[in-house]
Design a protein around this motif. Sequence first.
Motif, PDB file in Angstrom:
ATOM      1  N   SER A   1      48.414 -68.907 -62.311  1.00 30.21           N
ATOM      2  CA  SER A   1      49.574 -68.030 -62.153  1.00 30.21           C
ATOM      3  C   SER A   1      50.822 -68.651 -62.761  1.00 30.21           C
ATOM      4  N   GLN A   2      50.941 -69.973 -62.679  1.00 29.88           N
ATOM      5  CA  GLN A   2      52.115 -70.616 -63.264  1.00 29.88           C
ATOM      6  C   GLN A   2      52.019 -70.676 -64.791  1.00 29.88           C
TER       7      GLN A   2
ATOM      8  N   GLY B   1      52.436 -84.120 -62.277  1.00 32.77           N
ATOM      9  CA  GLY B   1      52.217 -84.464 -60.878  1.00 32.77           C
ATOM     10  C   GLY B   1      52.704 -83.368 -59.963  1.00 32.77           C
ATOM     11  N   VAL B   2      53.685 -82.609 -60.451  1.00 33.14           N
ATOM     12  CA  VAL B   2      54.204 -81.462 -59.702  1.00 33.14           C
ATOM     13  C   VAL B   2      54.535 -80.349 -60.686  1.00 33.14           C
ATOM     14  N   GLY B   3      54.409 -79.124 -60.245  1.00 33.88           N
ATOM     15  CA  GLY B   3      54.802 -77.997 -61.070  1.00 33.88           C
ATOM     16  C   GLY B   3      56.286 -77.706 -60.915  1.00 33.88           C
ATOM     17  N   VAL B   4      56.898 -77.184 -61.969  1.00 27.91           N
ATOM     18  CA  VAL B   4      58.281 -76.710 -61.866  1.00 27.91           C
ATOM     19  C   VAL B   4      58.238 -75.382 -61.123  1.00 27.91           C
TER      20      VAL B   4
ATOM     21  N   THR C   1      50.773 -77.441 -64.112  1.00 26.80           N
ATOM     22  CA  THR C   1      51.017 -76.110 -63.548  1.00 26.80           C
ATOM     23  C   THR C   1      50.410 -76.011 -62.153  1.00 26.80           C
ATOM     24  N   GLU C   2      51.290 -75.827 -61.179  1.00 28.22           N
ATOM     25  CA  GLU C   2      50.856 -75.789 -59.787  1.00 28.22           C
ATOM     26  C   GLU C   2      51.942 -75.110 -58.961  1.00 28.22           C
ATOM     27  N   ASP C   3      51.612 -73.944 -58.446  1.00 29.94           N
ATOM     28  CA  ASP C   3      52.542 -73.187 -57.608  1.00 29.94           C
ATOM     29  C   ASP C   3      52.384 -73.666 -56.169  1.00 29.94           C
ATOM     30  N   ASP C   4      53.386 -74.379 -55.672  1.00 29.73           N
ATOM     31  CA  ASP C   4      53.303 -74.959 -54.326  1.00 29.73           C
ATOM     32  C   ASP C   4      53.088 -73.903 -53.245  1.00 29.73           C
ATOM     33  N   SER C   5      53.597 -72.701 -53.468  1.00 31.13           N
ATOM     34  CA  SER C   5      53.467 -71.656 -52.449  1.00 31.13           C
ATOM     35  C   SER C   5      52.040 -71.158 -52.301  1.00 31.13           C
TER      36      SER C   5
END
Length: 426
Positions: free
Chosen positions: A212-213, A153-156, A180-184
């Motif tokens: 990228s993650q 649900g969210v990436g580290v 895998t999800e880069d919030d930035s």
Amino acid sequence: MKTLIKNGNISTTKNEMTKADLWLEDGIIKGIGTDFSELEFDQVYDAKNQLITPGLVDVHVHLREPGFTYKETIKTGTQAAARGGFTTVCAMPNLDPVPDTAEKLTALYDLIKKDAVVHVKQYAPITEKLRSEVLTDQAALKKAGAFAFTNDGVGVQTAGTMYLAMKEAAKQNLALVAHTEDDSLLFGGVMHQGKVSERLGLPGILSATESSQIARDVILAEATGVHYHVCHVSTKESVRVIRDAKRAGVHVTAEVSPHHLLLTDEDIPADFGYWKMNPPLRAKADQAALIEGLLDGTIDCIATDHAPHGFEEKNQSFLKAPFGIVGSETAFQLIYTHFVTTGRFTLEQVIDWMSRKPAEIFGLTAGTLTVGQAADIAVFDLDHEEKIDEHKFASLGVNTPFIGWPVKGNTLMTFVDGQLVYNKED
């Protein structure tokens, strides 16, 4: 109790059918043959010359209980799994409370034991409350029954946190499973960045947000020796990174969801929440790469990412609706109809990707149809076509754009430990 499933067909490695009856007793498969006439059975079920498979294994579902029981419950979610032919599901920890301590995980397993109709393996979170940078006590969670670790649900977001989590997971000999999800790199996106997002006037999600993650993580996985598993791969860049990592000897596995194999952003007709999922539906080139990745072994298995939501939540625009699509009750049917009957996949490949392979990569005692194994079995009707009907769903969630699609391969019966848990005729 002795049970017989008669008049069935089993798919062979040559993509042919072999006639077979199954003798079930004491929760295991006691015999596979064509003549058990000398035995007396307490129960006899007719497979009607249809396909018998090992029960399907789904390593990615959301059961929503505790905390979000208006979306789904353990009972309805596992009933939905059984209706789709799944006998083992692995449930994500984005719950309330998050099962981030041994006590909370034990309480959750008590609920599962009470209400689940299929086998449920429960993930524990990587970090406390999913979004923190504080690692959970993996040793204690493993002792309490954690199947693997994930913050799905969210990436580290922090590489250092992921590195330390991987080191500990490797020590515990459990998989580290990554959304895998880069919030930035999100920039408020709600669907794939491309011509369709521009046409609909909606903020897009870059492919690099995911890939990228993964690139970061495979380097960390190599450094730590952990089994690193990538959830719901959706981009061609992600496939390339995973392929390269496997060639380099990194212990990485990956899954793909049916909706990413079947749909692209070009199929989205309007700004409607049923089409909003995370990761989003991508471009045709991504879809082609996912199919190629499955066929060449870069992607190991198919997992639904069954994510039910309330009707009102999803029945609105992309900007307001939550991410998610249900899939437990439609996965095999859609894959069979659109890939096997068209000759793109063999039936044996699909059974492998949806049963044996997910069990194998996570070390589960499931996914095989052999004497002595647990009597976890599905029976599918490969001939009769019917439309996907949300009114027949066992799930509380109906949030899928596949409603009304004609499909074959619908489930006739599902057995767990030799007990009938779904019968289409009921």
